[in-house]
Each structure stands twice: as C-alpha cells, then as structure tokens.
Write a protein that holds these residues in place. Structure first.
Motif, short mmCIF file in Angstrom:
data_model
loop_
_atom_site.label_atom_id
_atom_site.label_comp_id
_atom_site.label_asym_id
_atom_site.label_seq_id
_atom_site.Cartn_x
_atom_site.Cartn_y
_atom_site.Cartn_z
N LYS A 1 0.92 -1.24 -0.10
CA LYS A 1 -0.05 -0.01 0.10
C LYS A 1 0.87 1.18 0.03
CE LYS A 1 -3.69 2.11 2.74
NZ LYS A 1 -4.54 2.02 3.99
N LEU A 2 1.82 1.14 0.84
CA LEU A 2 2.81 2.48 0.93
C LEU A 2 3.39 2.83 -0.41
CD1 LEU A 2 4.34 1.99 4.41
CD2 LEU A 2 2.61 3.60 3.71
N ASN A 3 3.55 1.79 -1.40
CA ASN A 3 4.32 2.11 -2.38
C ASN A 3 3.81 2.53 -3.60
OD1 ASN A 3 7.44 0.85 -2.54
ND2 ASN A 3 6.11 -0.59 -1.23
N LYS B 1 6.14 -13.32 -5.69
CA LYS B 1 6.76 -12.90 -4.49
C LYS B 1 8.29 -13.44 -4.39
CE LYS B 1 2.48 -12.70 -1.83
NZ LYS B 1 1.84 -13.52 -0.64
N PRO B 2 8.96 -13.09 -3.66
CA PRO B 2 9.02 -11.64 -3.14
C PRO B 2 8.76 -10.52 -4.38
CG PRO B 2 11.16 -12.34 -3.39
CD PRO B 2 10.50 -13.68 -3.69
N ILE B 3 7.70 -9.47 -3.88
CA ILE B 3 7.49 -8.43 -5.00
C ILE B 3 8.45 -7.61 -5.25
CG2 ILE B 3 5.88 -6.86 -5.44
CD1 ILE B 3 3.80 -8.50 -3.67
N VAL B 4 8.71 -7.28 -6.56
CA VAL B 4 9.40 -6.15 -6.83
C VAL B 4 8.54 -4.80 -7.20
CG1 VAL B 4 11.37 -5.21 -8.77
CG2 VAL B 4 11.51 -7.63 -7.83
N PHE B 5 8.62 -4.16 -6.32
CA PHE B 5 7.36 -3.20 -6.57
C PHE B 5 7.45 -2.28 -7.68
CE2 PHE B 5 4.49 0.27 -5.84
CZ PHE B 5 3.40 -0.53 -5.32
N SER B 6 8.58 -2.01 -8.17
CA SER B 6 8.55 -1.16 -9.51
C SER B 6 8.01 -2.00 -10.66
CB SER B 6 9.95 -0.78 -9.75
OG SER B 6 10.68 -1.96 -9.88
N LEU C 1 5.63 -4.57 -10.16
CA LEU C 1 4.24 -4.44 -9.93
C LEU C 1 3.54 -3.17 -10.43
CD1 LEU C 1 1.57 -5.56 -8.91
CD2 LEU C 1 2.39 -4.87 -6.77
N LEU C 2 4.28 -2.02 -9.91
CA LEU C 2 3.75 -0.75 -10.43
C LEU C 2 3.61 -0.47 -12.01
CD1 LEU C 2 2.62 1.77 -9.33
CD2 LEU C 2 4.83 2.87 -9.12
N LYS C 3 4.61 -1.12 -12.71
CA LYS C 3 4.42 -0.82 -14.16
C LYS C 3 3.30 -1.90 -14.66
CE LYS C 3 9.26 0.38 -14.82
NZ LYS C 3 10.61 0.15 -14.87
N LYS C 4 3.32 -2.91 -14.22
CA LYS C 4 1.99 -3.67 -14.59
C LYS C 4 0.68 -3.21 -14.22
CE LYS C 4 4.33 -8.11 -14.61
NZ LYS C 4 4.13 -9.63 -14.30
N VAL C 5 0.47 -2.47 -13.13
CA VAL C 5 -0.77 -1.66 -12.73
C VAL C 5 -0.89 -0.64 -13.88
CG1 VAL C 5 -1.65 -0.37 -11.02
CG2 VAL C 5 -0.75 -2.56 -10.19
#
Length: 129
Positions: free
Chosen positions: A20-22, A106-111, A113-117
């Motif tokens: 959520k924080l990311n 997982k472990p999630i690489v947030f960058s 995930l954000l690109k997929k979103v």
C-alpha cells in the motif's frame, strides 16, 4: 484528477501495508483486505479500478475470489493481478484462463508491479518513470 482505486487482498498484514505504501498517494487510493470474504464485500461496496490478489489465503483462495468477481456482471470487468510465492507454470496458466490480467511472483519487486498496474490501467506517466 480522479484517483485510481486499488484493492490489495493479502493475508500477510505487513506485506499488504508495505504494498500500500508504495503506491503514489496523489494517483491512487489503496485499500487492503486480509481475507477473501472481506475482499468480496469490499469489491461489491466500492468497485476498485484494479485488484491485486494473493493466491494462497485461508477460507477461499485467490482463484475462488477471482471466479466470484468474474461471475458477477457488476464486477466482471475489474482487472486482477494474481500474486503468489508459488511459481508453477500451471498456477500461472490457471490464473490467465480464469481471467487474470497479470501474475506477479513473491517476493514482489514493487517497481515491476507498479509498471504492470500502470500498463493495465493505461497510466502513461507511470510507465515512463
């Protein structure tokens, strides 16, 4: 500018809060649910723009939630990203066959995930960061 509504369904509270924080707060409103039952209620009460859905959860797994979301005409079009630590090819295939738009390990690489979103929601400025 209207914010995108993200629903994170993850039974690990710390991971859910970290995810959520990311998300940039100026572009996203992020809610979390720690179980599948609460998630289905939340989806009906306030349609999210996108759902990030853990596969392995108690009571109902992520595929059960995915099936329930897809079965309801009011929620069937919501994009869903499946998220799990299980990396078997059948799990990935099952997710796509059931209607998920993406699959994240997982472990999630947030960058990533954000690109997929961003790609799924077609948010150009995030894709270019």
């Amino acid at each position: 500018m209207e914010k995108y509504k993200i629903l994170i369904v993850e039974d690990d509270r710390q991971l859910a809060e970290l995810m959520k924080l990311n998300f940039p707060q100026d572009q996203f409103t992020v809610r979390t649910c720690l179980n599948s039952r609460d998630a289905l209620t939340e989806v009906k009460n306030d349609l999210p723009s996108l759902i990030i859905l853990d596969v392995v959860m108690p009571h109902m797994d992520g595929w059960d939630v995915l099936a329930a979301v897809r079965a309801n005409p009011a929620t069937a079009a919501i994009p869903i990203i499946m998220c799990t630590g299980r990396d078997s090819v059948p799990d990935v295939e099952k997710s796509f066959k059931m209607g998920a738009q993406a699959f994240v390990m997982k472990p999630i690489v947030f960058s990533n995930l954000l690109k997929k979103v961003a790609a799924i929601l077609n948010i150009e400025q995030l894709l270019n960061d």
